[in-house]
Design a protein around this motif. Structure first.
Motif, PDB file in Angstrom:
ATOM      1  N   VAL A 119      15.034  50.612 -29.324  1.00  0.00           N
ATOM      2  CA  VAL A 119      14.255  51.483 -28.410  1.00  0.00           C
ATOM      3  C   VAL A 119      14.972  52.814 -28.223  1.00  0.00           C
ATOM      4  CG1 VAL A 119      13.283  51.697 -26.079  1.00  0.00           C
ATOM      5  CG2 VAL A 119      13.181  49.506 -27.274  1.00  0.00           C
ATOM      6  N   CYS A 120      16.317  52.790 -28.217  1.00  0.00           N
ATOM      7  CA  CYS A 120      17.060  54.033 -27.975  1.00  0.00           C
ATOM      8  C   CYS A 120      16.933  55.024 -29.129  1.00  0.00           C
ATOM      9  CB  CYS A 120      18.533  53.741 -27.695  1.00  0.00           C
ATOM     10  SG  CYS A 120      19.439  53.068 -29.091  1.00  0.00           S
ATOM     11  N   LEU A 121      16.721  54.522 -30.343  1.00  0.00           N
ATOM     12  CA  LEU A 121      16.616  55.406 -31.504  1.00  0.00           C
ATOM     13  C   LEU A 121      15.171  55.664 -31.890  1.00  0.00           C
ATOM     14  CD1 LEU A 121      19.225  54.053 -34.094  1.00  0.00           C
ATOM     15  CD2 LEU A 121      19.421  56.054 -32.621  1.00  0.00           C
ATOM     16  N   MET A 174      19.454  50.051 -21.547  1.00  0.00           N
ATOM     17  CA  MET A 174      20.188  50.611 -22.675  1.00  0.00           C
ATOM     18  C   MET A 174      21.664  50.679 -22.357  1.00  0.00           C
ATOM     19  SD  MET A 174      17.792  53.643 -23.968  1.00  0.00           S
ATOM     20  CE  MET A 174      16.082  53.310 -24.336  1.00  0.00           C
ATOM     21  N   CYS A 175      22.442  50.726 -23.422  1.00  0.00           N
ATOM     22  CA  CYS A 175      23.888  50.824 -23.212  1.00  0.00           C
ATOM     23  C   CYS A 175      24.416  52.013 -24.004  1.00  0.00           C
ATOM     24  CB  CYS A 175      24.524  49.501 -23.624  1.00  0.00           C
ATOM     25  SG  CYS A 175      26.194  49.359 -23.073  1.00  0.00           S
ATOM     26  N   CYS A 176      24.601  51.833 -25.328  1.00  0.00           N
ATOM     27  CA  CYS A 176      25.205  52.932 -26.098  1.00  0.00           C
ATOM     28  C   CYS A 176      24.241  54.111 -26.255  1.00  0.00           C
ATOM     29  CB  CYS A 176      25.662  52.442 -27.466  1.00  0.00           C
ATOM     30  SG  CYS A 176      24.307  52.044 -28.584  1.00  0.00           S
ATOM     31  N   GLY A 177      22.960  53.831 -26.404  1.00  0.00           N
ATOM     32  CA  GLY A 177      21.962  54.895 -26.575  1.00  0.00           C
ATOM     33  C   GLY A 177      21.871  55.436 -27.988  1.00  0.00           C
ATOM     34  N   ILE A 178      22.708  54.911 -28.884  1.00  0.00           N
ATOM     35  CA  ILE A 178      22.723  55.485 -30.245  1.00  0.00           C
ATOM     36  C   ILE A 178      22.614  54.415 -31.345  1.00  0.00           C
ATOM     37  CG2 ILE A 178      23.946  57.616 -29.628  1.00  0.00           C
ATOM     38  CD1 ILE A 178      26.543  56.237 -30.584  1.00  0.00           C
ATOM     39  N   GLY A 179      22.003  53.285 -31.026  1.00  0.00           N
ATOM     40  CA  GLY A 179      21.730  52.296 -32.072  1.00  0.00           C
ATOM     41  C   GLY A 179      22.913  51.470 -32.523  1.00  0.00           C
ATOM     42  N   LYS A 180      23.978  51.375 -31.707  1.00  0.00           N
ATOM     43  CA  LYS A 180      25.177  50.628 -32.138  1.00  0.00           C
ATOM     44  C   LYS A 180      25.323  49.271 -31.441  1.00  0.00           C
ATOM     45  CE  LYS A 180      26.869  54.098 -34.584  1.00  0.00           C
ATOM     46  NZ  LYS A 180      26.294  54.171 -35.919  1.00  0.00           N
ATOM     47  N   CYS A 181      24.956  49.176 -30.166  1.00  0.00           N
ATOM     48  CA  CYS A 181      25.305  47.961 -29.412  1.00  0.00           C
ATOM     49  C   CYS A 181      24.227  46.880 -29.471  1.00  0.00           C
ATOM     50  CB  CYS A 181      25.581  48.324 -27.948  1.00  0.00           C
ATOM     51  SG  CYS A 181      24.100  48.786 -27.021  1.00  0.00           S
ATOM     52  N   GLY A 182      23.003  47.240 -29.787  1.00  0.00           N
ATOM     53  CA  GLY A 182      21.911  46.262 -29.875  1.00  0.00           C
ATOM     54  C   GLY A 182      21.289  45.888 -28.536  1.00  0.00           C
ATOM     55  N   HIS A 183      21.766  46.459 -27.445  1.00  0.00           N
ATOM     56  CA  HIS A 183      21.261  46.139 -26.103  1.00  0.00           C
ATOM     57  C   HIS A 183      19.748  46.313 -25.982  1.00  0.00           C
ATOM     58  CE1 HIS A 183      24.321  45.345 -23.098  1.00  0.00           C
ATOM     59  NE2 HIS A 183      23.365  45.479 -22.193  1.00  0.00           N
ATOM     60  N   CYS A 184      19.228  47.349 -26.611  1.00  0.00           N
ATOM     61  CA  CYS A 184      17.818  47.707 -26.425  1.00  0.00           C
ATOM     62  C   CYS A 184      16.938  47.156 -27.532  1.00  0.00           C
ATOM     63  CB  CYS A 184      17.690  49.237 -26.438  1.00  0.00           C
ATOM     64  SG  CYS A 184      18.084  49.923 -28.053  1.00  0.00           S
ATOM     65  N   LYS A 185      17.525  46.375 -28.458  1.00  0.00           N
ATOM     66  CA  LYS A 185      16.816  46.002 -29.683  1.00  0.00           C
ATOM     67  C   LYS A 185      15.763  44.930 -29.416  1.00  0.00           C
ATOM     68  CE  LYS A 185      18.049  44.952 -34.447  1.00  0.00           C
ATOM     69  NZ  LYS A 185      18.041  43.547 -34.823  1.00  0.00           N
TER      70      LYS A 185
END
Ligand SMILES: Cc1cc2nc3c(=O)[nH]c(=O)nc-3n(C[C@H](O)[C@H](O)[C@H](O)COP(=O)(O)OP(=O)(O)OC[C@H]3O[C@@H](n4cnc5c(N)ncnc54)[C@H](O)[C@@H]3O)c2cc1C
Ligand code: FES
Length: 275
Positions: free
Chosen positions: A258-260, A241-252
């Motif tokens: 996944v972060c949200l 994960m990177c931003c953790g708040i659904g903005k960067c798309g890293h975890c998508k």
């Protein structure tokens, strides 16, 4: 002005508990709502940020159990009581204890995977009548890698606790917690003990599985083989994960952030996220 959830705040280290050479629990000042299974982004200027699950919570603090593996975590291990670090969060959905009430609760966790479920175990340890029955299986590499030893001893009071280690220690290990005082443990993988779980009705269970990806995969396979319904299983998915708040798309993955939407997922949804 509305609070920006991306802005870190300063948190003071209130206590450091050493479990093993590589795993410490940091008690950090925090006031706010938080659930087990949620995570904070912990940062140190010049070194970066790391997502870390909440392993405990109480009045004015949260606990994070951190394994020393690289740039950020190495630096965090240089800090002492009274030092500060930066945090953002809590993020993610976490575990909702309401989902497990009045069920036969089974929790299977390996290594630092015990951290995210520790708060759930604590909750039902204190409110034992809110579940019909409770079985916890925890697995660690060897006796000197066993985390939360005091908790394990307490939890033993009012739930079925199976502590497993993959193997005995090769050499006596330099750890601060006394391995001689470990509760009774079995040697073997957590999956070996799934057939030994006793429940009255497999359909009336809630099952949480958290740990390294391989452990989660084989544990879920073992549960399904024993006839537990897949819709009774929850997993926690630790994806980069990177931003953790659904903005960067890293975890998508596909349409899932996944972060949200996570990191906790019902298995019926979470299994589709395995890469
Ligand atoms: C939701 C979530 C909860 C987590 N909870 C915990 C926890 O409770 N305790 C704990 O010790 N660790 C936890 N982790 C893993 C932790 O975030 C990484 O170990 C940490 O980011 C490593 O940072 P570093 O700079 O010290 O290591 P680095 O120098 O960046 O890398 C060291 C190793 O960690 C891996 N890694 C690096 N960044 C991440 C990342 N963002 N997510 C996962 N792995 C990464 C690398 O692949 C490498 O193998 C969690 C990760 C996620 C996504
Ligand atoms: S970590 Fe940035 S979108 Fe999930």
């Amino acid at each position: 002005m509305s609070k920006n959830e991306y802005t870190p705040f300063l948190s003071e280290i209130l206590e450091v508990k050493k479990h093993t050479e590589l795993e410490y629990t940091f008690r950090l000042s925090f006031n706010g709502d938080v659930r087990p299974g949620q995570f904070f982004e912990v940062s140190l200027p010049k070194f970066g940020e790391a997502p870390i699950s909440v392993s405990g919570m109480g009045d004015g603090y949260v606990e994070l159990t951190i394994r020393k593996v690289g740039k950020v975590t190495n630096e965090i291990f240089e800090l002492y009581k009274g030092n500060t670090l930066m945090m953002r969060g809590p993020y993610g959905n976490g575990f909702d204890v309401e989902d497990y009430k009045d069920k036969e609760l089974i929790i299977i966790a390996g290594g630092t995977g015990v951290s995210p479920v520790r708060g759930v175990i604590e909750y039902f340890h204190k409110n034992r009548t809110q579940v019909k029955d409770m079985t916890v299986i925890t697995g660690f590499k060897s006796p000197s890698f066993v985390l939360f030893q005091e908790d394990l001893k307490n939890w033993n009071d009012n739930m079925k606790l199976i502590l497993t280690v993959d193997k005995e220690d090769d050499t006596p290990s330099d750890v601060c917690e006394n391995t001689k005082e470990l509760p009774a443990y079995q040697v073997g993988l957590v999956t070996q003990y799934i057939p030994a779980i006793k429940v009255k009705s497999k359909t009336d269970t809630a099952i949480l599985v958290v740990g390294p990806p391989m452990m989660m995969r084989f544990t879920v396979q073992g549960l399904l083989k024993e006839g537990y319904p897949e819709e009774n299983i929850w997993i926690s998915h630790e994806r980069k994960m990177c931003c953790g708040i659904g903005k960067c798309g890293h975890c998508k993955i596909d349409d899932v952030y996944v972060c949200l939407d996570g990191p906790v997922f019902p298995y019926t949804k979470g299994r589709l996220l395995v890469d």
